[in-house]
Design a protein around this motif. Structure first.
Motif, PDB file in Angstrom:
ATOM      1  N   ASP A 142      14.237 164.873  53.846  1.00  0.00           N
ATOM      2  CA  ASP A 142      15.364 165.678  54.310  1.00  0.00           C
ATOM      3  C   ASP A 142      16.650 165.374  53.546  1.00  0.00           C
ATOM      4  O   ASP A 142      17.651 166.060  53.724  1.00  0.00           O
ATOM      5  CB  ASP A 142      15.611 165.461  55.802  1.00  0.00           C
ATOM      6  N   LEU A 143      16.655 164.329  52.720  1.00  0.00           N
ATOM      7  CA  LEU A 143      17.847 163.965  51.967  1.00  0.00           C
ATOM      8  C   LEU A 143      18.028 164.918  50.784  1.00  0.00           C
ATOM      9  O   LEU A 143      17.106 165.133  49.999  1.00  0.00           O
ATOM     10  CB  LEU A 143      17.745 162.526  51.456  1.00  0.00           C
ATOM     11  N   LEU A 144      19.219 165.482  50.682  1.00  0.00           N
ATOM     12  CA  LEU A 144      19.522 166.421  49.609  1.00  0.00           C
ATOM     13  C   LEU A 144      20.810 165.986  48.908  1.00  0.00           C
ATOM     14  O   LEU A 144      21.709 165.421  49.540  1.00  0.00           O
ATOM     15  CB  LEU A 144      19.694 167.832  50.170  1.00  0.00           C
ATOM     16  N   PRO A 145      20.929 166.246  47.606  1.00  0.00           N
ATOM     17  CA  PRO A 145      22.134 165.829  46.875  1.00  0.00           C
ATOM     18  C   PRO A 145      23.295 166.797  47.088  1.00  0.00           C
ATOM     19  O   PRO A 145      23.102 168.012  47.077  1.00  0.00           O
ATOM     20  CB  PRO A 145      21.669 165.849  45.413  1.00  0.00           C
ATOM     21  N   TYR A 146      24.466 166.232  47.263  1.00  0.00           N
ATOM     22  CA  TYR A 146      25.682 167.014  47.458  1.00  0.00           C
ATOM     23  C   TYR A 146      26.867 166.310  46.815  1.00  0.00           C
ATOM     24  O   TYR A 146      26.862 165.101  46.623  1.00  0.00           O
ATOM     25  CB  TYR A 146      26.011 167.196  48.951  1.00  0.00           C
ATOM     26  N   SER A 147      27.880 167.075  46.508  1.00  0.00           N
ATOM     27  CA  SER A 147      29.216 166.521  46.306  1.00  0.00           C
ATOM     28  C   SER A 147      29.935 166.601  47.651  1.00  0.00           C
ATOM     29  O   SER A 147      29.716 167.532  48.421  1.00  0.00           O
ATOM     30  CB  SER A 147      29.993 167.308  45.252  1.00  0.00           C
ATOM     31  N   VAL A 148      30.782 165.619  47.913  1.00  0.00           N
ATOM     32  CA  VAL A 148      31.509 165.560  49.178  1.00  0.00           C
ATOM     33  C   VAL A 148      32.994 165.699  48.892  1.00  0.00           C
ATOM     34  O   VAL A 148      33.533 164.995  48.027  1.00  0.00           O
ATOM     35  CB  VAL A 148      31.254 164.236  49.913  1.00  0.00           C
ATOM     36  N   LEU A 149      33.634 166.620  49.590  1.00  0.00           N
ATOM     37  CA  LEU A 149      35.090 166.732  49.478  1.00  0.00           C
ATOM     38  C   LEU A 149      35.713 166.519  50.849  1.00  0.00           C
ATOM     39  O   LEU A 149      35.193 166.988  51.860  1.00  0.00           O
ATOM     40  CB  LEU A 149      35.512 168.079  48.881  1.00  0.00           C
ATOM     41  N   ALA A 150      36.796 165.789  50.867  1.00  0.00           N
ATOM     42  CA  ALA A 150      37.549 165.568  52.096  1.00  0.00           C
ATOM     43  C   ALA A 150      39.028 165.639  51.757  1.00  0.00           C
ATOM     44  O   ALA A 150      39.457 165.134  50.717  1.00  0.00           O
ATOM     45  CB  ALA A 150      37.209 164.211  52.710  1.00  0.00           C
ATOM     46  N   ALA A 151      39.807 166.287  52.614  1.00  0.00           N
ATOM     47  CA  ALA A 151      41.239 166.451  52.368  1.00  0.00           C
ATOM     48  C   ALA A 151      42.011 166.182  53.646  1.00  0.00           C
ATOM     49  O   ALA A 151      41.496 166.372  54.754  1.00  0.00           O
ATOM     50  CB  ALA A 151      41.544 167.859  51.853  1.00  0.00           C
ATOM     51  N   ASP A 152      43.245 165.738  53.492  1.00  0.00           N
ATOM     52  CA  ASP A 152      44.054 165.368  54.651  1.00  0.00           C
ATOM     53  C   ASP A 152      45.529 165.643  54.376  1.00  0.00           C
ATOM     54  O   ASP A 152      46.017 165.421  53.258  1.00  0.00           O
ATOM     55  CB  ASP A 152      43.857 163.883  54.964  1.00  0.00           C
ATOM     56  N   ILE A 153      46.233 166.125  55.389  1.00  0.00           N
ATOM     57  CA  ILE A 153      47.670 166.379  55.296  1.00  0.00           C
ATOM     58  C   ILE A 153      48.428 165.062  55.410  1.00  0.00           C
ATOM     59  O   ILE A 153      48.182 164.267  56.319  1.00  0.00           O
ATOM     60  CB  ILE A 153      48.138 167.321  56.416  1.00  0.00           C
ATOM     61  N   ALA A 154      49.335 164.827  54.506  1.00  0.00           N
ATOM     62  CA  ALA A 154      50.131 163.611  54.528  1.00  0.00           C
ATOM     63  C   ALA A 154      51.197 163.671  55.617  1.00  0.00           C
ATOM     64  O   ALA A 154      51.896 164.675  55.768  1.00  0.00           O
ATOM     65  CB  ALA A 154      50.802 163.393  53.171  1.00  0.00           C
ATOM     66  N   ASN A 155      51.282 162.604  56.411  1.00  0.00           N
ATOM     67  CA  ASN A 155      52.389 162.396  57.344  1.00  0.00           C
ATOM     68  C   ASN A 155      52.545 163.508  58.372  1.00  0.00           C
ATOM     69  O   ASN A 155      53.638 163.792  58.848  1.00  0.00           O
ATOM     70  CB  ASN A 155      53.697 162.236  56.556  1.00  0.00           C
ATOM     71  N   SER A 156      51.438 164.140  58.753  1.00  0.00           N
ATOM     72  CA  SER A 156      51.505 165.248  59.702  1.00  0.00           C
ATOM     73  C   SER A 156      52.042 164.814  61.063  1.00  0.00           C
ATOM     74  O   SER A 156      52.809 165.545  61.707  1.00  0.00           O
ATOM     75  CB  SER A 156      50.121 165.872  59.874  1.00  0.00           C
ATOM     76  N   SER A 157      51.658 163.623  61.506  1.00  0.00           N
ATOM     77  CA  SER A 157      52.032 163.175  62.853  1.00  0.00           C
ATOM     78  C   SER A 157      53.529 162.926  63.008  1.00  0.00           C
ATOM     79  O   SER A 157      54.015 162.800  64.135  1.00  0.00           O
ATOM     80  CB  SER A 157      51.260 161.898  63.211  1.00  0.00           C
ATOM     81  N   ALA A 158      54.265 162.883  61.896  1.00  0.00           N
ATOM     82  CA  ALA A 158      55.709 162.660  61.979  1.00  0.00           C
ATOM     83  C   ALA A 158      56.464 163.923  62.381  1.00  0.00           C
ATOM     84  O   ALA A 158      57.659 163.862  62.675  1.00  0.00           O
ATOM     85  CB  ALA A 158      56.234 162.159  60.636  1.00  0.00           C
TER      86      ALA A 158
END
Length: 269
Positions: free
Chosen positions: A5-21
């Motif tokens: 069941d393991l398949l190859p992928y690229s992983v992307l993750a993004a996050d907004i800087a300092n949003s909680s302020a």
């Protein structure tokens, strides 16, 4: 885990800087703009999102990209499109209301689980995204709208081989500092305003002092693409303080899919 069941992928993750302020209304606007710009970039690059769509993790998002999508497309084209979208959005905003983003890229294998995915590569990408180093880069370089954080594996397969318009001189090596998840993990970083460039040695030194990380120096007893060391300028390519040109034209072919991992919140502010 069933290896079939393991398949190859690229992983992307993004996050907004300092949003909680920000106050609630401003947080909502930042998140709406962030999601619009990211999904628009993926559409421009003909990367089609698969159900359940782009995974929303509060201040950020996560996606798995099939191995059929060239990794250099993610490293060269996606950050450029993202940075241009952020620059357009921020052009008429006060500095305090600019949308600034950390983008982490890695690759590995993933396995379906329920309506999402489980993967050590996803966990590693989240660790790179959440490292203090990315946050501090944006704090020390206020002109940058985007910081790109690459795993060693992603760097080796794209920048090290100078795929597309990628050049090692635009990237700098760092390590996740002590006391953080993934301490000691190698990563490669570059900054985007309207062009791509490596952080200055002064900025890297300041962040190293703040995090307590050891300077990332090559081991003279080892060699090979998996040994992170200072990026070397390309003698065939003149360098400039502004980094490389952002005018590269993208041509796209078949549409591709992003499969979304079902993981917890990626960010902590």
């Amino acid at each position: 885990m069933n290896d079939q069941d393991l398949l190859p992928y690229s992983v992307l993750a993004a996050d907004i800087a300092n949003s909680s302020a920000h106050i609630t209304a401003d947080q909502r606007q930042l998140r709406e703009d962030f999601r619009f710009i990211l999904t628009d970039c993926l559409a421009r690059l003909s990367i089609e999102l698969a159900a359940p769509g782009l995974r929303d993790d509060g201040d950020g998002a996560l996606g798995l990209v099939p191995a059929s999508v060239p990794r250099e497309k993610l490293v060269a084209d996606l950050p450029r499109e993202f940075a241009m979208g952020l620059a357009r959005r921020n052009a008429d905003r006060l500095d305090s209301h600019r949308l600034r983003v950390r983008l982490a890229l890695h690759h590995g294998q993933a396995q379906p689980s329920g309506n999402g995915w489980v993967s050590s590569a996803i966990n590693a990408t989240a660790g790179i995204l959440n490292a203090d180093e990315g946050r501090l880069l944006l704090r020390h370089v206020p002109t940058a709208n985007l910081v790109l954080l690459l795993s060693q594996a992603m760097y080796d397969d794209t920048v090290h081989d100078q795929r597309r318009d990628l050049h090692p001189a635009d990237f700098a090596p760092m390590r996740i500092g002590p006391g953080q998840k993934g301490a000691g993990t190698a990563l490669w970083v570059c900054l985007w305003g309207t062009t791509r460039s490596a952080p200055s040695p002064e900025v890297l030194a300041a962040i190293t002092r703040e995090t307590g990380a050891k300077p990332d120096e090559p081991d003279p007893g080892k060699s090979g693409p998996h040994e992170p060391g200072p990026a070397q300028p390309d003698p065939a390519r003149p360098s400039s303080p502004g980094g490389s040109s952002a005018g590269f034209v993208v041509t796209t072919g078949d549409r591709n899919q992003v499969i979304i991992g079902d993981v917890g919140t990626l960010n902590s502010g």
